[in-house]
Design a protein around this motif. Structure first.
Motif, PDB file in Angstrom:
ATOM      1  N   UNK A 163      -2.129 -50.451  10.469  1.00 34.20           N
ATOM      2  CA  UNK A 163      -1.934 -49.132   9.881  1.00 34.20           C
ATOM      3  C   UNK A 163      -0.966 -48.244  11.039  1.00 34.20           C
ATOM      4  N   UNK A 164      -0.244 -47.422  10.240  1.00 37.52           N
ATOM      5  CA  UNK A 164       0.770 -46.486  11.166  1.00 37.52           C
ATOM      6  C   UNK A 164      -0.015 -45.411  12.065  1.00 37.52           C
ATOM      7  N   UNK A 165       0.456 -44.858  12.980  1.00 38.56           N
ATOM      8  CA  UNK A 165      -0.051 -43.826  13.847  1.00 38.56           C
ATOM      9  C   UNK A 165      -0.555 -42.731  13.147  1.00 38.56           C
ATOM     10  N   UNK A 166       0.329 -42.442  12.143  1.00 38.20           N
ATOM     11  CA  UNK A 166      -0.112 -41.166  11.105  1.00 38.20           C
ATOM     12  C   UNK A 166      -1.554 -41.733  10.611  1.00 38.20           C
ATOM     13  N   UNK A 167      -1.536 -42.588   9.959  1.00 37.05           N
ATOM     14  CA  UNK A 167      -2.647 -43.084   9.305  1.00 37.05           C
ATOM     15  C   UNK A 167      -3.994 -43.213  10.229  1.00 37.05           C
ATOM     16  N   UNK A 168      -3.867 -43.696  11.560  1.00 34.35           N
ATOM     17  CA  UNK A 168      -4.933 -43.639  12.261  1.00 34.35           C
ATOM     18  C   UNK A 168      -5.371 -42.173  12.987  1.00 34.35           C
ATOM     19  N   UNK A 169      -4.260 -41.275  13.063  1.00 38.57           N
ATOM     20  CA  UNK A 169      -4.719 -39.942  13.470  1.00 38.57           C
ATOM     21  C   UNK A 169      -5.338 -39.203  12.290  1.00 38.57           C
ATOM     22  N   UNK A 170      -4.944 -39.770  10.969  1.00 40.11           N
ATOM     23  CA  UNK A 170      -5.547 -39.001   9.768  1.00 40.11           C
ATOM     24  C   UNK A 170      -7.117 -39.449   9.821  1.00 40.11           C
ATOM     25  N   UNK A 171      -7.414 -40.742  10.064  1.00 37.89           N
ATOM     26  CA  UNK A 171      -8.831 -41.210   9.972  1.00 37.89           C
ATOM     27  C   UNK A 171      -9.618 -40.525  11.218  1.00 37.89           C
ATOM     28  N   UNK A 172      -8.957 -40.426  12.231  1.00 39.24           N
ATOM     29  CA  UNK A 172      -9.786 -39.674  13.429  1.00 39.24           C
ATOM     30  C   UNK A 172     -10.058 -38.377  13.025  1.00 39.24           C
ATOM     31  N   UNK A 173      -9.085 -37.594  12.389  1.00 40.48           N
ATOM     32  CA  UNK A 173      -9.229 -36.221  12.128  1.00 40.48           C
ATOM     33  C   UNK A 173     -10.429 -35.923  10.770  1.00 40.48           C
ATOM     34  N   UNK A 174     -10.605 -37.202   9.893  1.00 40.52           N
ATOM     35  CA  UNK A 174     -11.609 -37.199   8.887  1.00 40.52           C
ATOM     36  C   UNK A 174     -12.870 -37.403   9.455  1.00 40.52           C
TER      37      UNK A 174
END
Length: 120
Positions: free
Chosen positions: A4-15
């Motif tokens: 996963x891209x870093x953006x996807x990881x940050x998105x999951x962390x935010x969710x």
């Protein structure tokens, strides 16, 4: 295996953070509702005690007035009514105050919260 891209990881962390915050809010709402439900009867008893004490004071005042008018009998009957109603009001106040202590949480609730803290 796709990474996963870093953006996807940050998105999951935010969710995940939002879901955690919603769960915490839900927990505190449930705790508040539980405490209010347990304290409701205590509050009703305190209100009843206030009305009974008011009635006892009225009976006492009426008895004093009657005693001053007749100077025999009514004062003692007024004091007896005041004493009986006052004892009932005292018992209701003790009961109500005990029930209102549920707002601080009971042992079962505190144990559940403590167990939940140990899981995280």
């Amino acid at each position: 295996m796709s990474e996963s891209s870093i953006g996807d990881l940050f998105g999951r962390v935010a969710e995940d953070a939002k879901a955690y915050a919603r769960a915490e809010i839900g927990l505190y709402r449930t705790i508040a509702a539980h405490r209010i439900a347990k304290a409701r009867n205590g509050a009703i008893a305190l209100v009843a005690a206030i009305f009974l004490l008011n009635a006892a004071l009225i009976a006492l005042f009426v008895a004093i007035v009657m005693a001053l008018a007749a100077l025999i009998g009514p004062l003692l009957s007024g004091l007896a009514v005041f004493l009986v109603v006052g004892i009932i009001a005292f018992v209701l106040v003790r009961y109500g105050a005990g029930k209102l202590s549920a707002l601080a949480g009971d042992a079962e609730e505190k144990a559940a919260l403590s167990a939940g803290e140990h899981l995280s």
